[in-house]
Design a protein around this motif. Structure first.
Motif, PDB file in Angstrom:
ATOM      1  N   GLU A   1       0.867  -1.269   0.007  1.00 30.94           N
ATOM      2  CA  GLU A   1      -0.067   0.176  -0.086  1.00 30.94           C
ATOM      3  C   GLU A   1       0.810   1.247  -0.125  1.00 30.94           C
ATOM      4  OE1 GLU A   1      -2.808  -0.350   2.958  1.00 30.94           O
ATOM      5  OE2 GLU A   1      -3.403  -2.332   2.772  1.00 30.94           O
ATOM      6  N   LEU A   2       1.915   1.268   0.812  1.00 27.19           N
ATOM      7  CA  LEU A   2       2.820   2.348   0.882  1.00 27.19           C
ATOM      8  C   LEU A   2       3.515   2.697  -0.517  1.00 27.19           C
ATOM      9  CD1 LEU A   2       5.123   3.255   3.910  1.00 27.19           C
ATOM     10  CD2 LEU A   2       5.889   3.565   1.112  1.00 27.19           C
ATOM     11  N   TYR A   3       3.850   1.652  -0.980  1.00 27.49           N
ATOM     12  CA  TYR A   3       4.685   1.737  -2.482  1.00 27.49           C
ATOM     13  C   TYR A   3       3.708   2.064  -3.355  1.00 27.49           C
ATOM     14  CZ  TYR A   3       8.281   0.899  -6.048  1.00 27.49           C
ATOM     15  OH  TYR A   3       9.109   1.200  -6.880  1.00 27.49           O
ATOM     16  N   ALA A   4       2.577   1.701  -3.267  1.00 27.59           N
ATOM     17  CA  ALA A   4       1.702   1.927  -4.534  1.00 27.59           C
ATOM     18  C   ALA A   4       1.213   3.643  -4.335  1.00 27.59           C
ATOM     19  CB  ALA A   4       0.432   1.192  -4.310  1.00 27.59           C
ATOM     20  N   ALA A   5       0.921   3.802  -3.083  1.00 25.01           N
ATOM     21  CA  ALA A   5       0.599   5.311  -3.003  1.00 25.01           C
ATOM     22  C   ALA A   5       1.935   6.291  -3.380  1.00 25.01           C
ATOM     23  CB  ALA A   5       0.307   5.393  -1.557  1.00 25.01           C
ATOM     24  N   VAL A   6       2.818   5.913  -2.966  1.00 22.54           N
ATOM     25  CA  VAL A   6       4.158   6.777  -3.328  1.00 22.54           C
ATOM     26  C   VAL A   6       4.490   6.757  -5.087  1.00 22.54           C
ATOM     27  CG1 VAL A   6       6.569   7.069  -3.289  1.00 22.54           C
ATOM     28  CG2 VAL A   6       5.154   6.400  -1.067  1.00 22.54           C
ATOM     29  N   LYS A   7       4.123   5.502  -5.646  1.00 20.36           N
ATOM     30  CA  LYS A   7       4.240   5.503  -7.143  1.00 20.36           C
ATOM     31  C   LYS A   7       3.308   6.526  -7.852  1.00 20.36           C
ATOM     32  CE  LYS A   7       4.342   1.017  -7.994  1.00 20.36           C
ATOM     33  NZ  LYS A   7       4.919  -0.392  -8.536  1.00 20.36           N
ATOM     34  N   ARG A   8       2.007   6.189  -7.079  1.00 20.32           N
ATOM     35  CA  ARG A   8       0.966   7.198  -7.915  1.00 20.32           C
ATOM     36  C   ARG A   8       1.181   8.577  -7.637  1.00 20.32           C
ATOM     37  NH1 ARG A   8      -2.747   4.016  -4.948  1.00 20.32           N
ATOM     38  NH2 ARG A   8      -2.983   5.935  -3.285  1.00 20.32           N
ATOM     39  N   GLY A   9       1.790   9.032  -6.487  1.00 23.01           N
ATOM     40  CA  GLY A   9       2.136  10.684  -6.275  1.00 23.01           C
ATOM     41  C   GLY A   9       3.328  10.828  -7.228  1.00 23.01           C
ATOM     42  N   ALA A  10       4.373   9.953  -7.132  1.00 19.43           N
ATOM     43  CA  ALA A  10       5.517  10.274  -8.256  1.00 19.43           C
ATOM     44  C   ALA A  10       4.885  10.431  -9.749  1.00 19.43           C
ATOM     45  CB  ALA A  10       6.530   9.301  -7.728  1.00 19.43           C
ATOM     46  N   ALA A  11       4.114   9.570 -10.011  1.00 18.05           N
ATOM     47  CA  ALA A  11       3.541   9.528 -11.379  1.00 18.05           C
ATOM     48  C   ALA A  11       2.923  10.850 -11.776  1.00 18.05           C
ATOM     49  CB  ALA A  11       2.844   8.222 -11.767  1.00 18.05           C
ATOM     50  N   ALA A  12       2.233  11.331 -10.685  1.00 18.49           N
ATOM     51  CA  ALA A  12       1.548  12.479 -10.917  1.00 18.49           C
ATOM     52  C   ALA A  12       2.366  13.722 -10.850  1.00 18.49           C
ATOM     53  CB  ALA A  12       0.320  12.702  -9.881  1.00 18.49           C
ATOM     54  N   GLY A  13       3.603  13.364 -10.483  1.00 17.26           N
ATOM     55  CA  GLY A  13       4.491  14.781 -10.543  1.00 17.26           C
ATOM     56  C   GLY A  13       4.643  15.257  -9.205  1.00 17.26           C
ATOM     57  N   LYS A  14       3.999  14.802  -8.280  1.00 15.22           N
ATOM     58  CA  LYS A  14       4.115  15.774  -6.868  1.00 15.22           C
ATOM     59  C   LYS A  14       5.616  15.648  -6.333  1.00 15.22           C
ATOM     60  CE  LYS A  14      -0.753  14.361  -6.128  1.00 15.22           C
ATOM     61  NZ  LYS A  14      -1.740  13.767  -5.397  1.00 15.22           N
ATOM     62  N   ASP A  15       5.704  16.541  -5.468  1.00 19.89           N
ATOM     63  CA  ASP A  15       6.964  16.464  -4.912  1.00 19.89           C
ATOM     64  C   ASP A  15       7.019  15.274  -3.636  1.00 19.89           C
ATOM     65  OD1 ASP A  15       6.337  18.113  -2.633  1.00 19.89           O
ATOM     66  OD2 ASP A  15       6.848  19.890  -3.436  1.00 19.89           O
ATOM     67  N   LEU A  16       8.222  15.269  -2.967  1.00 24.42           N
ATOM     68  CA  LEU A  16       8.456  14.228  -2.018  1.00 24.42           C
ATOM     69  C   LEU A  16       7.616  14.690  -0.718  1.00 24.42           C
ATOM     70  CD1 LEU A  16       9.575  11.654  -0.637  1.00 24.42           C
ATOM     71  CD2 LEU A  16      11.656  12.743  -0.285  1.00 24.42           C
ATOM     72  N   GLN A  17       7.525  16.025  -0.374  1.00 21.45           N
ATOM     73  CA  GLN A  17       6.917  16.477   0.773  1.00 21.45           C
ATOM     74  C   GLN A  17       5.465  16.173   0.689  1.00 21.45           C
ATOM     75  OE1 GLN A  17       6.596  20.321   2.302  1.00 21.45           O
ATOM     76  NE2 GLN A  17       6.497  19.741   4.435  1.00 21.45           N
ATOM     77  N   ARG A  18       4.867  16.622  -0.628  1.00 20.67           N
ATOM     78  CA  ARG A  18       3.712  16.532  -0.728  1.00 20.67           C
ATOM     79  C   ARG A  18       3.172  14.980  -0.537  1.00 20.67           C
ATOM     80  NH1 ARG A  18       0.047  18.589  -5.591  1.00 20.67           N
ATOM     81  NH2 ARG A  18      -1.917  17.661  -4.911  1.00 20.67           N
ATOM     82  N   ILE A  19       3.750  14.121  -1.263  1.00 18.63           N
ATOM     83  CA  ILE A  19       3.543  12.783  -1.087  1.00 18.63           C
ATOM     84  C   ILE A  19       3.591  12.085   0.177  1.00 18.63           C
ATOM     85  CG2 ILE A  19       4.549  10.406  -1.648  1.00 18.63           C
ATOM     86  CD1 ILE A  19       5.575  11.657  -4.240  1.00 18.63           C
ATOM     87  N   TYR A  20       4.596  12.411   1.108  1.00 19.79           N
ATOM     88  CA  TYR A  20       4.688  12.086   2.425  1.00 19.79           C
ATOM     89  C   TYR A  20       3.641  12.470   2.873  1.00 19.79           C
ATOM     90  CZ  TYR A  20       5.928  12.017   7.329  1.00 19.79           C
ATOM     91  OH  TYR A  20       6.121  11.890   8.589  1.00 19.79           O
ATOM     92  N   LEU A  21       3.114  13.607   3.108  1.00 21.16           N
ATOM     93  CA  LEU A  21       1.737  14.168   3.890  1.00 21.16           C
ATOM     94  C   LEU A  21       0.487  13.231   3.613  1.00 21.16           C
ATOM     95  CD1 LEU A  21       2.402  17.869   3.779  1.00 21.16           C
ATOM     96  CD2 LEU A  21       2.685  16.175   5.641  1.00 21.16           C
ATOM     97  N   GLU A  22       0.397  13.044   2.310  1.00 26.32           N
ATOM     98  CA  GLU A  22      -0.735  12.373   1.590  1.00 26.32           C
ATOM     99  C   GLU A  22      -0.559  10.633   1.870  1.00 26.32           C
ATOM    100  OE1 GLU A  22      -1.599  15.082  -2.230  1.00 26.32           O
ATOM    101  OE2 GLU A  22      -1.122  12.899  -2.510  1.00 26.32           O
ATOM    102  N   VAL A  23       0.458  10.297   1.933  1.00 27.47           N
ATOM    103  CA  VAL A  23       0.698   8.860   2.331  1.00 27.47           C
ATOM    104  C   VAL A  23       0.531   8.673   3.779  1.00 27.47           C
ATOM    105  CG1 VAL A  23       2.430   6.853   2.195  1.00 27.47           C
ATOM    106  CG2 VAL A  23       2.252   8.295   0.463  1.00 27.47           C
ATOM    107  N   ALA A  24       0.972   9.542   4.541  1.00 29.17           N
ATOM    108  CA  ALA A  24       0.864   9.649   6.213  1.00 29.17           C
ATOM    109  C   ALA A  24      -0.521   9.748   6.441  1.00 29.17           C
ATOM    110  CB  ALA A  24       1.610  10.663   6.789  1.00 29.17           C
ATOM    111  N   ALA A  25      -1.252  10.610   5.777  1.00 29.47           N
ATOM    112  CA  ALA A  25      -2.857  10.500   6.053  1.00 29.47           C
ATOM    113  C   ALA A  25      -3.449   9.270   5.675  1.00 29.47           C
ATOM    114  CB  ALA A  25      -3.251  11.811   5.248  1.00 29.47           C
ATOM    115  N   GLU A  26      -3.076   8.840   4.560  1.00 22.64           N
ATOM    116  CA  GLU A  26      -3.687   7.472   3.807  1.00 22.64           C
ATOM    117  C   GLU A  26      -3.430   6.305   4.989  1.00 22.64           C
ATOM    118  OE1 GLU A  26      -3.036   6.686  -0.179  1.00 22.64           O
ATOM    119  OE2 GLU A  26      -3.372   4.496   0.178  1.00 22.64           O
TER     120      GLU A  26
END
Ligand SMILES: [Zn+2]
Length: 339
Positions: free
Chosen positions: A265-290
């Motif tokens: 689940e963590l890797y899928a969420a990070v891959k989604r964020g990276a594919a959407a071009g989000k930066d690391l900090q935004r991805i972190y906050l979204e993954v933490a919330a998820e």
């Protein structure tokens, strides 16, 4: 959470905010984790015991006809002394072997206390010690001081004396002990110990139970496949890297399933964020919330998550192999993600 409840928490629950500065910012890694854990020493069979401590790193014990083997040492020789005391309550056979399930300092730096004939590790673990053992030692000690009690008793890095590729079988008298490298996951050197007669597996940090998998040095793409290989052995009992010993096939299945779901689940969420071009900090906050609603109660969740997301982002983008963590990189990543 602590910031918004700062006033009341500090007044009514001062034990939460120790030292005081922790109320102001989230402490780095586990520097604020100061509460000692309760230790259990569980018998799994006449040949196998588990030394566990409520989510702190576990040590496994295998007792053969003529010798004892220890799986992971604890973080310092002084801490390993406590393991030896427990072993001596059940056997007086010599401790001849130490197996390193992987290279992390918190698992290996207590090795000298056992004075073993051999320290066994996979070739990949040996290579990681050569490449990054020093940096890892400094980084881990700074991240989690409580886990390095009497750190001054550590004589330096732990060097394997017996290095294998893929697998090695050890006969402790009539007891067959299989030492297997089933694939990459928590690190590239991950090694498990399998007792075929009793169907007992010591997994190292490949499997955790009610504790957050640390994945700062992980291979996310490979980890689920390696868990398949663990499951294919059909263990009846399993000693995870952290968390209670799993004493039934149902508990083993639960430990494998929860480790797998966290990692995937963590890797899928990070891959989604990276594919959407989000930066690391935004991805972190979204993954933490998820992930927090499902996994936030696990031991060391807040410690692991920034490292886990940082590594997942690396693997999803441009770094096939984990980059070396140094004390400087630790702090830089932490201030970037927890800003
Ligand atoms: Zn580890």
């Amino acid at each position: 959470m602590w910031l918004s409840e700062f006033g009341t928490l500090c007044e009514s629950r001062t034990f939460v905010c120790r030292p005081f500065e922790d109320c102001m910012t989230k402490s780095f890694a586990s520097q604020a984790d100061l509460n000692e854990k309760l230790i259990s020493f569980d018998r799994l069979s006449e040949n196998a015991y588990a030394y566990t401590a409520q989510g702190d790193p576990n040590t496994g014990i295998v007792i053969g006809d003529n010798a004892v083997l220890v799986v992971d040492t604890q973080a310092t020789p002084v801490m390993a002394g406590d393991v030896i005391e427990r072993i001596r309550t059940v056997t007086d056979k010599p401790i001849k072997y130490v197996l390193l399930s992987h290279y992390h300092a918190v698992r290996v730096l207590g090795a000298t206390a056992y004075a073993p004939d051999h320290i066994i590790a996979s070739r990949d673990t040996y290579d990681l010690i050569v490449e990054r053992g020093e940096a890892d030692m400094r980084s881990e000690i700074e991240r989690f001081p409580r886990l390095f009690r009497a750190v001054e008793s550590v004589p330096g890095l732990t060097w394997p004396t017996l290095v294998f590729e893929r697998s090695i079988t050890l006969w402790l008298g009539k007891l067959e002990v299989q030492i297997l490298q089933l694939g990459r996951g928590h690190t590239k050197g991950d090694t498990v110990l399998w007792l075929p007669k009793d169907r007992i597996l010591f997994s190292g940090d490949l499997v955790e139970f009610d504790a957050t998998p640390y994945a700062g040095d992980a291979y996310y793409s490979d980890w689920p496949t390696t868990l398949d290989a663990v499951a294919a052995l059909q263990p009846c009992k399993l000693v995870p890297g952290r968390g209670a010993a799993l004493q039934t096939p149902e508990q083993v299945a639960a430990g494998l399933a929860s480790t797998r779901s966290f990692v995937t689940e963590l890797y899928a969420a990070v891959k989604r964020g990276a594919a959407a071009g989000k930066d690391l900090q935004r991805i972190y906050l979204e993954v933490a919330a998820e992930l927090r609603p499902k996994y936030g109660h696990w031991v060391i969740f807040d410690h692991c998550l920034p490292f886990d997301v940082a590594r997942a982002y690396d693997e999803a983008t441009e770094f096939r192999d984990p980059r070396i963590w140094t004390t400087e990189r630790d702090k830089q990543m932490w201030s970037q993600l927890e800003a």
